[in-house]
Structures are given as C-alpha cells and as structure tokens.
Design a protein around this motif. Structure first.
Motif, PDB file in Angstrom:
ATOM      1  N   PRO A 132       0.805  -1.230   0.000  1.00 15.29           N
ATOM      2  CA  PRO A 132       0.000   0.000   0.000  1.00 15.29           C
ATOM      3  C   PRO A 132       0.836   1.276   0.000  1.00 15.29           C
ATOM      4  O   PRO A 132       0.565   2.203  -0.771  1.00 15.29           O
ATOM      5  CB  PRO A 132      -0.839  -0.126   1.284  1.00 15.29           C
ATOM      6  CG  PRO A 132      -0.961  -1.602   1.494  1.00 15.29           C
ATOM      7  CD  PRO A 132       0.367  -2.155   1.074  1.00 15.29           C
ATOM      8  N   LYS A 136       1.247   4.156  -2.994  1.00 18.72           N
ATOM      9  CA  LYS A 136       1.076   5.591  -2.730  1.00 18.72           C
ATOM     10  C   LYS A 136       2.263   6.378  -3.259  1.00 18.72           C
ATOM     11  O   LYS A 136       2.111   7.416  -3.905  1.00 18.72           O
ATOM     12  CB  LYS A 136       0.958   5.841  -1.213  1.00 18.72           C
ATOM     13  CG  LYS A 136      -0.358   5.459  -0.593  1.00 18.72           C
ATOM     14  CD  LYS A 136      -0.321   5.773   0.900  1.00 18.72           C
ATOM     15  CE  LYS A 136      -1.550   5.240   1.610  1.00 18.72           C
ATOM     16  NZ  LYS A 136      -1.480   5.463   3.070  1.00 18.72           N
ATOM     17  N   LYS A 153     -12.738  15.720   0.352  1.00 17.27           N
ATOM     18  CA  LYS A 153     -11.466  15.043   0.599  1.00 17.27           C
ATOM     19  C   LYS A 153     -10.295  16.005   0.416  1.00 17.27           C
ATOM     20  O   LYS A 153     -10.362  16.946  -0.362  1.00 17.27           O
ATOM     21  CB  LYS A 153     -11.307  13.847  -0.343  1.00 17.27           C
ATOM     22  CG  LYS A 153     -12.362  12.763  -0.109  1.00 17.27           C
ATOM     23  CD  LYS A 153     -12.122  11.570  -1.012  1.00 17.27           C
ATOM     24  CE  LYS A 153     -13.148  10.480  -0.736  1.00 17.27           C
ATOM     25  NZ  LYS A 153     -12.937   9.292  -1.580  1.00 17.27           N
ATOM     26  N   THR A 163     -12.313   3.901  -6.955  1.00 13.55           N
ATOM     27  CA  THR A 163     -12.075   2.533  -6.486  1.00 13.55           C
ATOM     28  C   THR A 163     -10.586   2.260  -6.365  1.00 13.55           C
ATOM     29  O   THR A 163      -9.762   2.886  -7.028  1.00 13.55           O
ATOM     30  CB  THR A 163     -12.686   1.494  -7.450  1.00 13.55           C
ATOM     31  OG1 THR A 163     -12.041   1.601  -8.721  1.00 13.55           O
ATOM     32  CG2 THR A 163     -14.182   1.699  -7.609  1.00 13.55           C
ATOM     33  N   CYS A 165      -8.204  -1.396  -5.911  1.00 13.41           N
ATOM     34  CA  CYS A 165      -8.151  -2.849  -5.777  1.00 13.41           C
ATOM     35  C   CYS A 165      -6.694  -3.277  -5.704  1.00 13.41           C
ATOM     36  O   CYS A 165      -5.922  -3.046  -6.636  1.00 13.41           O
ATOM     37  CB  CYS A 165      -8.840  -3.516  -6.968  1.00 13.41           C
ATOM     38  SG  CYS A 165      -8.891  -5.320  -6.853  1.00 13.41           S
ATOM     39  N   PRO A 174      -5.386  -5.101   2.426  1.00 12.96           N
ATOM     40  CA  PRO A 174      -6.103  -3.963   3.009  1.00 12.96           C
ATOM     41  C   PRO A 174      -5.239  -2.703   2.953  1.00 12.96           C
ATOM     42  O   PRO A 174      -4.012  -2.772   2.890  1.00 12.96           O
ATOM     43  CB  PRO A 174      -6.349  -4.403   4.455  1.00 12.96           C
ATOM     44  CG  PRO A 174      -5.238  -5.368   4.747  1.00 12.96           C
ATOM     45  CD  PRO A 174      -4.935  -6.062   3.443  1.00 12.96           C
ATOM     46  N   GLY A 175      -5.892  -1.580   2.961  1.00 10.83           N
ATOM     47  CA  GLY A 175      -5.153  -0.323   2.954  1.00 10.83           C
ATOM     48  C   GLY A 175      -5.941   0.755   2.244  1.00 10.83           C
ATOM     49  O   GLY A 175      -6.946   0.487   1.563  1.00 10.83           O
ATOM     50  N   SER A 176      -5.482   1.971   2.392  1.00  5.98           N
ATOM     51  CA  SER A 176      -6.153   3.120   1.792  1.00  5.98           C
ATOM     52  C   SER A 176      -5.154   3.908   0.948  1.00  5.98           C
ATOM     53  O   SER A 176      -4.027   4.143   1.376  1.00  5.98           O
ATOM     54  CB  SER A 176      -6.737   4.022   2.887  1.00  5.98           C
ATOM     55  OG  SER A 176      -7.250   5.212   2.339  1.00  5.98           O
ATOM     56  N   VAL A 180      -9.287   6.197  -0.586  1.00  3.62           N
ATOM     57  CA  VAL A 180     -10.182   5.109  -0.980  1.00  3.62           C
ATOM     58  C   VAL A 180      -9.643   3.798  -0.413  1.00  3.62           C
ATOM     59  O   VAL A 180      -8.456   3.507  -0.526  1.00  3.62           O
ATOM     60  CB  VAL A 180     -10.296   5.020  -2.516  1.00  3.62           C
ATOM     61  CG1 VAL A 180     -11.206   3.861  -2.911  1.00  3.62           C
ATOM     62  CG2 VAL A 180     -10.822   6.319  -3.088  1.00  3.62           C
ATOM     63  N   GLU A 181     -10.546   2.998   0.204  1.00  5.84           N
ATOM     64  CA  GLU A 181     -10.148   1.723   0.786  1.00  5.84           C
ATOM     65  C   GLU A 181     -10.065   0.642  -0.287  1.00  5.84           C
ATOM     66  O   GLU A 181     -10.858   0.625  -1.235  1.00  5.84           O
ATOM     67  CB  GLU A 181     -11.156   1.293   1.857  1.00  5.84           C
ATOM     68  CG  GLU A 181     -11.153   2.147   3.108  1.00  5.84           C
ATOM     69  CD  GLU A 181      -9.849   2.029   3.890  1.00  5.84           C
ATOM     70  OE1 GLU A 181      -9.255   0.920   3.886  1.00  5.84           O
ATOM     71  OE2 GLU A 181      -9.429   3.037   4.491  1.00  5.84           O
ATOM     72  N   SER A 182      -9.120  -0.252  -0.107  1.00  5.76           N
ATOM     73  CA  SER A 182      -8.941  -1.359  -1.046  1.00  5.76           C
ATOM     74  C   SER A 182     -10.139  -2.298  -0.987  1.00  5.76           C
ATOM     75  O   SER A 182     -10.653  -2.620   0.088  1.00  5.76           O
ATOM     76  CB  SER A 182      -7.663  -2.119  -0.720  1.00  5.76           C
ATOM     77  OG  SER A 182      -7.485  -3.202  -1.606  1.00  5.76           O
ATOM     78  N   SER A 183     -10.590  -2.731  -2.166  1.00 10.23           N
ATOM     79  CA  SER A 183     -11.750  -3.609  -2.263  1.00 10.23           C
ATOM     80  C   SER A 183     -11.614  -4.448  -3.515  1.00 10.23           C
ATOM     81  O   SER A 183     -10.914  -4.083  -4.465  1.00 10.23           O
ATOM     82  CB  SER A 183     -13.032  -2.764  -2.326  1.00 10.23           C
ATOM     83  OG  SER A 183     -14.124  -3.531  -2.768  1.00 10.23           O
TER      84      SER A 183
END
Length: 688
Positions: A132, A136, A153, A163, A165, A174-176, A180-183
């Motif tokens: 993550p 970034k 934001k 989104t 992913c 997981p992470g942002s 946005v959060e990972s999905s």
C-alpha cells in the motif's frame, strides 16, 4: 520462496487522454524502482490503462523480502566504557537503538582498534505489508502538472478516484490510497458490461474485466484493434486511412472497448483544400480521414465509439451531423478568403506585430525578401521569385480560414497562391518556409523554397538575438533551436556552399537599428555552429571531432561538415594518434617560445631528422594546399599521415631549444610550418 501475482488498480474519472500512456508508463517505472529498492523479487511487471483506470500486474512477486544478516559497527571500545568499566551513555544509546544491551554486543577487532559490534538477522517484511505505501509513493511521483481534489477530501490526484483494488493472488491487501479503501469491487464499462464487478484474483483480472466488464484493459491491444478496424473500413471504400499515430494514441485513450464505424460527408466540401477539412476532422472530432490511392481526400471518414449499438445508423448519422457544421465553417471561410487574391492580405500584415522591438510581420517579410535575394545566387535561385515568395509568405496569416484553423498556415497560403496562378516555385516556398517543423520532417530541396526557408530562419535567429531574447533552459518561445537545426539540415542535406557568417551579417545589416544587442552576428554564428554538436551526435560522431573542427572556426556549414567527415576518417588511421600527440607537443613548444617568422634556412639544417622533415613538408605542401583549395580535407589529412615517421624521428633526434640561437629559431620555424599544415583542417590535438 513462495510467489504470487500482484494486481494494483486505481479506478478514476476519465483521465487526460493525451497523458494516459505517459502516466501508465511512469507508474510502471516508479513501482518497479520501489520493488527493487525494497528487495522484493518478481518476474515481470506490466501496465494497463483505460480512460477510467490505471493498473499494474506484477508476475511472480515474492511473498516477502529475503532475510538479511546485518553487521552493525558501533562505537570504539575505548569510547564505549568509562575508566571503571561501566558503559558510556553513547554506548548505551547505540545498544538501545538496536534493541540490545551493551553486554550483549560483540567485539570486532581490526588493525585500527576494537569496536562494539552486532551481528543479527533481520527477517524480511511481508510484501502485503509494504505494497500500500509503495503504491502511494508510485502514484505521488507521477508527472502530473496540475492536481485536483474532489468532494470534502483533502487527497489530490489528476482526476477524482473512486475505487482501489490491491490483490496478492486472491488475497485482498487492506489499505487506503488517495482516500479510498482497497476492495475487490471495481467498475466495468459505463454502458456495455457490468457497472461493477468483483475481482476474484490477480490472475482473473484481465479476463473478468473483458468478459464481465466489457473493458479491454490492454492499451496496445485497443490501439491495434482500432488501427485494424479503421484499415478494414477504409479498404471497403477502396481507400487508405490517415492513421496519424498521435491521433491513434489519443483515441485509444478515450475508449475502453473500441468499435469503429464508417461515415460520410457531402462531396461539395471537397472543393475546400483538404488540409482544412482534415484539420477539423482530426483535431476537433478525432476522426480518421480516408484518401484514395492517388492521395485525394474521399468524402468518408472513420470514427471510434465506446459503444456498439445493434443498429449503428443513428450513431453514424449523429457523427455526420456533428462534423457538418465544422466543414461548413471551413467552406465559408475558404469562400470568404477567395473573394480576394492572396497578395490582398499583405496590407493587413502591417497591423500584426511580430515582436514589439522588431516590428510588424509586413516589415519582417521585407527583411526575409532581402535576405532571400542575397542568398539566391548561391542557390541558383531566381531572385525575383524569391522576393515574390517572401512577400506572399505570411499573407495567409491574415486570412479568415487560417485565423480559425491556425495549423493550416503555410498550407492555405500555398493553395491560395496556386489558385491565383503564382509561379509553382512561389507556391511551394510559401508552405516550405516552415520546414522542417519537427525532427525528421522533410526539408525544402528546390532553389526558391530553400532560399525563403533559410531566410526565414536567419531572420528569426538574428532578430531575436538582436533584441537579446535568447532561449532560457527549456523555454524557447521563438523556436531558435528549431530554426538553427532546420538551417543546418537544409544546408548540409542539400550541400549548399555559402558563408554562414556573411549571411548572418547581411541579415543583421538589413535589420539595421533593430539589432541592439552587442556582438549579435558573432553570437548567432556561434549558436548555430554549436547546434551542430547535437546534429553530429545523432549521427554517432563524437564530440571531440566536432570540437576539433570548431577550433579552426570555419565560416561555412558545408565546409564545416566536410572537415568533420575528413577528421572522422582521419581518426581511423593508425598514424592519427601519434600525429595528434605530436601536434600537441608542437603547440606546447611554440606557446613557450618567442614568435618567429620567415622561411626555414636550409643551410642551418644539421641533423638528418630535421633535413628529412623539412624535405617531406616541402614536397607535400603543394599537394596539401591543392587539397585545401578544393575542399578535399579527407585527402589532405591522408597526406599528412605520411609525415608521422619523420615527425617522430624529429622529436627523438633533434633538440629544438638548442644553445645556438640561429639553430633554435630555425627549428622553431620548422615547427611553425608543421603546425600550419597540421592545423589547417582541424585542431587534431583535441582528438585524444
């Protein structure tokens, strides 16, 4: 070590089409560099990009970093303990920072003393824990000139992000990132596929996106598909499409699932010069024009759509309806312009300022005409036609069509001149004055166009240098670098012989008191000659060869080029390095001695070595002088190579700084004569 494939996808609003490839490639390069920095092994990395996503797939990414054995050197033992043997604060601080006590540290013995020392094993960090932050960093380093934020934001990116992913195999990381959060949920095509879909794993991403989301994530695949579809449609009407790569790239960046359709426009528009129609089709509408085999524009075009209706007739009609007003505009502007001959517009140039310290475009055209007339005899060009072409060259800038479609300048002037019945050389010169507009473009090859194009570039260079508006860094608003390279190419590729220094002086004289910066002619000449360095580097010719020729200050570009080619050939000779070394030695001796003049006195030649050298120079000089007079520098340098043995023998056997003043001066004269013929083509001393 176990491995798995990694998927990273950032879903966004529509990204800037002209920057999409650049952003995706930069993301790929940034992330690859971070993988290397973090010591995460992988097999390969690939980027994917559509208007609404940037993605990376890393094949066979190691599950964690390799474990490492760390050897950490601490303070010297002498500084680590007090006199009573207790640890100093420095030693305790060092040990504490590494999670041990001083007593647990080992001692490292070296030739320079003893030191506290730790040898420990550092376990590698899991890849999923590092990804993550790495993503970034890779995104933060993208070449984005202007960031934006959205909603409430504070995160900023080139477009709003919806989104994220991040999958390691089928495991969600997981992470942002960018708020946005990972999905596993990503977005498909806006119209053709599922609006959202769940990605099962990094391995299924591309197929799921294609089959469920109706999105072709592979940029190159989309580009190839568009090209193939356009070619097929063009062939269906016995035509060939204009597959301009910049347009192809832009259209590829505008669609996620390309479908190409054929459309038409009214044949009456073909009465307008095709460049104006093509300009609006390509530039405004992103359409692909279609030409017949003989190069004439057909009333057909191909367009790319992001949708694929069962009945495309409405879609095709809509695009035909959209382009019609733009073609009508071009037709109207053309018809308005043709109410007058091209020369009618020259008067309007008197109200258009080229540069406030130089004057109007009309005045600049007069300067170009005088310079072109001066060049005409050297190019075997008709002086009257050169003046006429220069007079008309900028007239189309005042026409309605060029005012609306600025990229057609020169092109429309050429067509209007043809319609007016101007001499073909004049019409061609109006367009070719701008050539070459970019690297690799063709250059003028006929006398009148060459004269006008060279004059345009000379007036630009001398005029802008004359008001001290030189390029700064990468900023070159007047295109001086392009003008210099264009001038060089036209002269060298057409093998034109004239003095550049004289041409610059003539241009400066015509500009008169407009030239206010000191030493303008010399500065312009230096600038152009120095542009040759990059020109030759592109041909694989070393900077030392360029510098060797520049040192003798030729005044002609073609003469400069002949010398460069001669020195390049000379450098391959086995005698070259020894002669270059000898010439350097000659220069060193002469620079420390008093200047001498006159002829060598043969009665003062004592040693056989000096007799042989003088005899050889005397015999070769007429041949070498003839070669120089004919510009046969390669032959001259080849002749000079014959002197190597005698030169070597001279320096081995002869004492130049003899005690007898007459002998010394005579030997200095020998070196002066030698230096003169060695340096005539180039300063060969800088070759090694």
């Amino acid at each position: 070590m176990a491995t798995n494939n990694l998927l990273l996808e950032l879903g966004t609003e529509e990204l800037p089409p002209k920057a999409l490839r650049k952003l995706a490639q930069a993301l790929n390069d940034n992330f690859a560099a971070l993988l290397k920095k973090e010591g995460l092994a992988y097999e390969s990395i690939s980027w994917y990009a559509t208007p609404r996503r940037l993605a990376l797939i890393v094949k066979a990414l190691a599950e964690k970093q390799e474990d490492k054995v760390l050897e950490i050197k601490g303070p010297a033992v002498k500084a680590a303990f007090n006199a009573d043997g207790t640890p100093t604060k420095a030693a305790e601080g060092w040990a504490r920072s590494h999670g041990i006590t001083v007593a647990e540290a080992q001692t490292l013995k070296t030739d320079k003393g003893e030191w506290l020392y730790i040898k420990t094993e550092k376990k590698g960090t899991e890849a999923v824990a590092l990804i993550p932050d790495m993503f970034k960093q890779a995104l933060a380093s993208l070449p984005i000139p202007k960031l934006m934020h959205w909603g409430d934001k504070h995160d900023e990116f080139v477009r709003p992000v919806h989104t994220l992913c991040m999958l390691y195999g089928s495991e969600l990381i997981p992470g942002s990132v960018l708020g946005v959060e990972s999905s596993k949920t990503i977005r498909g095509h806006r119209f053709l596929g599922k609006q959202t879909l769940e990605i099962q794993s990094a391995d299924t991403y591309l197929d799921q996106l294609r089959n469920e989301g109706a999105v072709i994530a592979d940029y190159e695949e989309r580009k190839a598909s568009i090209k193939e579809q356009v070619q097929e449609l063009a062939a269906s009407v016995n035509g060939k499409a204009d597959l301009d790569d910049a347009l192809l790239e832009e259209v590829t960046s505008l669609v996620e699932n390309p479908h190409v359709f054929l459309a038409s426009f009214e044949e009456r528009f073909l009465k307008v010069p095709s460049e104006a129609l093509v300009y609006t089709m390509k530039g405004d509408q992103k359409y692909f024009p279609i030409y017949s085999d003989d190069g004439k524009l057909l009333p057909k075009f191909a367009f790319v759509s992001n949708i694929n209706p069962a009945d495309p007739s409405t879609l095709i009609a809509g695009n035909e309806r959209v382009v019609r007003p733009r073609l009508s505009d071009a037709e109207f502007f053309f018809n308005t312009d043709r109410k007058h001959k091209l020369e009618y517009y020259h008067e309007r140039l008197e109200n258009i300022v080229y540069q406030k310290d130089i004057g109007t475009i009309a005045y600049r055209s007069e300067v170009v005409a005088e310079t072109a007339a001066w060049l005409a005899p050297f190019l075997k060009a008709n002086e009257a036609l050169c003046r006429r072409a220069a007079y008309l060259a900028k007239c189309d800038l005042a026409t309605t069509l060029v005012t609306e479609f600025t990229d057609t300048q020169g092109i429309m002037g050429m067509h209007y001149a043809e319609l007016d019945g101007e001499d073909p050389a004049v019409s061609k010169a109006i367009f070719e004055q701008y050539l070459p507009r970019f690297a690799g473009e063709r250059i003028p090859t006929e006398p009148v166009p060459m004269a006008v194009s060279l004059s345009e570039k000379l007036v630009t260079l001398v005029g802008i240098f004359g008001i001290n508006q030189l390029p700064k860094g990468d900023k070159d608003p007047y295109g001086l670098r392009r003008a210099a390279i264009g001038l060089i190419r036209i002269v060298l590729e057409n093998k034109l012989e004239f003095s550049l220094v004289d041409a610059i002086a003539k241009t400066a004289a015509v500009l008169g008191d407009k030239v206010t910066a000191p030493n303008t002619p010399a500065n312009v000449a230096d600038y152009v000659f120095n542009r040759l360095k990059a020109y030759y580097q592109d041909q694989g010719i070393g900077a030392e060869i360029f510098q060797a020729v520049l040192s003798v200050k030729p005044v002609s570009l073609l003469d400069f080029d002949k010398r460069v080619k001669a020195v390049q050939s000379f450098k391959t000779l086995p005698e070259a390095e020894d002669l270059a070394s000898a010439y350097k030695r000659v220069n060193n001796i002469l620079s420390k001695a008093e200047a001498v003049s006159g002829d060598v006195d043969t009665t003062l030649l004592v040693e056989d070595a000096e007799k042989n050298l003088v005899s050889h120079i005397t015999a070769l000089k007429p041949e070498i002088d003839r070669c120089y007079s004919e510009g046969a520098y390669d032959a001259a340098l080849s002749k000079l190579a014959e002197l190597r043995a005698d030169v070597d023998n001279f320096f081995e056997k002869v004492m130049v700084n003899a005690e007898d003043a007459k002998l010394k001066n005579n030997r200095l004269l020998i070196l002066t004569k030698l230096a003169a013929i060695l340096s005539n083509t180039a300063d060969i001393s800088v070759l090694y």
